[in-house]
Structure formats: C-alpha cells, structure tokens
Design a protein around this motif. Structure first.
Motif, PDB file in Angstrom:
ATOM      1  N   TYR A   1       0.768   4.040  -3.093  1.00 13.72           N
ATOM      2  CA  TYR A   1       0.510   5.458  -2.824  1.00 13.72           C
ATOM      3  C   TYR A   1       1.576   6.347  -3.446  1.00 13.72           C
ATOM      4  O   TYR A   1       1.274   7.296  -4.179  1.00 13.72           O
TER       5      TYR A   1
ATOM      6  N   TYR B   1      -4.002   5.218   2.325  1.00 13.44           N
ATOM      7  CA  TYR B   1      -3.084   5.067   1.188  1.00 13.44           C
ATOM      8  C   TYR B   1      -3.795   4.425   0.009  1.00 13.44           C
ATOM      9  O   TYR B   1      -3.659   4.849  -1.128  1.00 13.44           O
TER      10      TYR B   1
ATOM     11  N   SER C   1      -4.592   6.113  -3.677  1.00 10.90           N
ATOM     12  CA  SER C   1      -4.058   5.544  -4.919  1.00 10.90           C
ATOM     13  C   SER C   1      -5.172   5.053  -5.826  1.00 10.90           C
ATOM     14  O   SER C   1      -5.043   5.126  -7.050  1.00 10.90           O
TER      15      SER C   1
ATOM     16  N   SER D   1       0.826  -1.217   0.000  1.00  7.89           N
ATOM     17  CA  SER D   1       0.000   0.000   0.000  1.00  7.89           C
ATOM     18  C   SER D   1       0.856   1.261   0.000  1.00  7.89           C
ATOM     19  O   SER D   1       0.513   2.231  -0.674  1.00  7.89           O
ATOM     20  N   ILE D   2       1.993   1.262   0.720  1.00  7.70           N
ATOM     21  CA  ILE D   2       2.863   2.447   0.728  1.00  7.70           C
ATOM     22  C   ILE D   2       3.383   2.724  -0.679  1.00  7.70           C
ATOM     23  O   ILE D   2       3.361   3.868  -1.156  1.00  7.70           O
TER      24      ILE D   2
ATOM     25  N   PHE E   1      -0.697   9.917   6.641  1.00 11.20           N
ATOM     26  CA  PHE E   1       0.181   9.571   5.519  1.00 11.20           C
ATOM     27  C   PHE E   1       1.630   9.446   5.945  1.00 11.20           C
ATOM     28  O   PHE E   1       2.526   9.561   5.126  1.00 11.20           O
TER      29      PHE E   1
END
Lengths: 149, 232
Positions: free
Chosen positions: B155, B211, B215, B151-152, B190
């Motif tokens: 994003y 995130y 995205s 997920s990071i 975030f």
C-alpha cells in the motif's frame, strides 16, 4: 552493497540497538500494573527485563499464593499470604502469573528493586552480533575492487 | 528475466542501502522501546503464555511513521532518481519496455523493505525474549506477520510510486506521499495499528483487504502513467 553485506549490516545494527537499550534499562523504566487478585484464577503480568521485584499483598481473607513463570511453565515461589513483602527474581523478560488459592481477595503491587541483563539473552545477542560481523567481513573480502559500502 | 536483472541492478545502488540500514536502526529503536515500556495486564482463567501478544505490540504508530517516510523517500529516489540527475537516457534506451523498468523498480523497493522490516521485527523479538520460546511463537504466527507487512508495504509503496510518477521532483514527491500516507492513517481502515490489533485479537485477515485493493488499483495506474510520459 549486495545482500551479502546489507543483511548482515542490518542484523548487526539491530542487535547493537537491542544490546544498548537492554543495558540502559533502569529500575525507573520498568513499571508493573497493580494486580487484582481473587477475581480470576490467574493474574498475568509482563516483565520487560529480568528483575528482582518486591511484591506486597493488600486485601482480606486467607489463602496462599503461587508465582509462576508462564513462558517456561515453572513455579518461582509459593507460600502463605501473611502481609509480608515477598522478594522474587524474574529470570527473563516475559510473562508471569500470580495464582491465589483460598478465600483471599484484594490486590498485589509490584516494585522493581533491581534490573539486569538476562543471561540467556546475553549469549544470544553476542552470538548473533559476532556472526553478523563475520558475514559482513566475508562480504567485504569477496568484493576486491570496490571498498566502498 | 530482463526484469529480474533490472531488479538486481537497482539494488546495487549504495545510497538506497545507506537509507535502508539507517531505517532498520530507527525502527529497531522504536520497536525495542515498545517492548520495554509496555505494561500489559491480562486476566485469565487458564495459565497460558501470552508471548504472541508482545509480537504484535512491537509495531506501533511510532514505528509506522519512519517506515512510511523511508518508503516514500526510497521509492521517489528509485523512480525519479535517473530523471533528476539526467542519466535516464541510459536506462530507458535498454531493450526493455518502460513498463517493465518501472515495475522492476517498484518490486525492488518492495522486496528490500519487506526483507528489512521482517528481519528487524523477528530478530528483535527473538533476542528480547528467551530464544527457544520466542522462535516457537514466531513460527506459529509468521503467516500473520508476513501477510500484515506484505499488504501494508504494498500500500505505501504503491501510493509513493503514484506520487513519484506524477510529481516531477524526487524530494517533493517523497514529502507529498509521506504526508498523504500520514493523513490517511486518520481513516480507520487505513490505520495499520488498528488493523494489527484487529488481526491479533480477532484473527481476521479480512481487514487487510482495503490495502490490497488500493495497491491493486494504484500500481497499474502508476505504471500506465509513467509509460505515457516523456522519459526525461
């Protein structure tokens, strides 16, 4: 560069960085916290490398200590608290604990005398590095026309 | 299938691979420093191993900065590269829609970074501690690590994809997206270091939701904008 070369290159570089930093670790880099004793059953601390440490107890009461290796579930040293400095070898990077039996309460300070490269990790590092370099050379060998990365 | 071929073709660019290898070295440097300099003290009533704690200590702000910089540069080079050096006609005259081309570029960068960061993290962790114990810990917590990095990186890749579609120059797009990602770390939801702490302590994967939402909005927007723009 295809996956045959990219992934072994990344693995080789990461292993090389790991070896370099593990070798460069000095006694000044290693810091241990002051362990409070008696408040809880186990005081855990983390050792970033294998080390020979001196442990000294400060406090009141009677009791005995046991220094345990939490990762491998082994007892490293045990004895009565007499106010003398104890020398223990921490065999690998990881978590260790001090258990106090008795009415003793106070604190323990730990000082690193010498640090070294753990034997088991030494083998793992060199095995990984040589496998990665072997795979990378296979990747270069397969690609006959283009010698550039 | 044509999209998959494009992903493979994109991944054969040597400059991207140089950047990826250098970035693996830099992030390995910071992760190893975190492992060596960490001084955790844990008080507990039952003897147990805390190795999983070290698995999550390795990722810190000093690791996130080079990773986000690398993601920004690589996404900008991938999406903007052909437009900047004037060879975009060859790519965009392929019998594939522009949306598929942009999506395959984004997927290529994303997959590369996910593989790279997971390999670096797990390899360093298992080399630092005794291999058998650490591999057990990795096997037990792999899903958390995968969800976090997936997920990071989604994003950061989506933010830099939007910037590189909007800004007509690869270096400027990469710098702008890097500064945006950096400034956004001051917003609590975030900040990936705080997120990782939340996940590690409370085991809540819900904190990854912002995130994913960002995205999920930004990637279709970037693809839609690029499809409506002149390919030159």
């Amino acid at each position: 560069m295809n996956a045959w070369k990219l992934i072994p290159a990344v693995i080789a570089l990461v292993t090389a960085v790991s070896i370099a930093f593990q070798l460069a670790t000095d006694t000044d880099d290693v810091r241990y916290p002051v362990l409070p004793l008696g408040a809880t059953e186990v005081s855990c601390f983390y050792s970033p490398t294998s080390a020979l440490v001196e442990m000294s107890f400060m406090g009141q009461g009677d009791g005995s200590y046991t220094i345990i290796d939490l990762d491998e579930n082994k007892t490293l040293k045990e004895g009565k608290i007499t106010g003398e400095i104890i020398r223990v070898v921490l065999p690998h990077p990881g978590y260790y604990g001090v258990v106090i039996n008795g009415s003793y309460s106070g604190s323990a300070t730990i000082r690193a005398v010498d640090v070294g490269f753990p034997t088991q990790n030494w083998r793992a590092h060199f095995l990984t590095l040589s496998l990665a370099v072997l795979l990378m050379s296979l990747g270069f060998w397969r690609e006959k026309d283009d010698w550039a990365l | 299938m044509k999209g998959l071929k494009l992903v493979v073709w994109e991944s054969n660019d040597p400059i991207k691979d140089y950047i990826l290898v250098i970035l693996a070295g830099i992030s390995a440097f910071f992760m190893k420093m975190n492992l060596i300099k960490a001084v955790p003290l844990i008080l507990s009533n039952t003897p147990q191993s805390w190795l999983h704690d070290s698995l999550f200590i390795m990722f810190s702000a000093s690791t996130y900065i080079p990773v986000s910089l690398g993601v920004s540069i690589l996404t900008a080079l991938t999406i903007r590269g052909e437009r900047d050096d004037g060879s975009s006609y060859f790519l965009y005259s392929l019998p594939v829609s522009i949306r598929t081309i942009i999506l395959s570029k984004i997927v290529c960068v994303y997959m590369h970074f996910l593989a790279l960061i997971l390999i670096t993290h797990i390899l360093l962790f298992s080399l630092h501690f005794s291999p058998i114990n650490s591999l057990k810990v990795v096997a037990a917590h792999f899903h958390v690590l995968l969800a976090f990095y997936a997920s990071i990186l989604l994003y950061t890749v989506s933010l830099s994809a939007l910037f590189s579609v909007l800004v007509p120059n690869a270096p400027i797009a990469s710098m702008l997206s890097f500064f945006t990602i950096f400034v956004l770390t001051y917003v609590k939801i975030f900040n990936p270091v705080l997120t990782l702490q939340n996940i590690a302590i409370e085991n809540e994967l819900k904190t990854l939701l912002p995130y994913l939402v960002v995205s999920a909005v930004l990637i279709p927007v970037a693809i839609e904008i690029s499809a409506r723009r002149d390919v030159r």
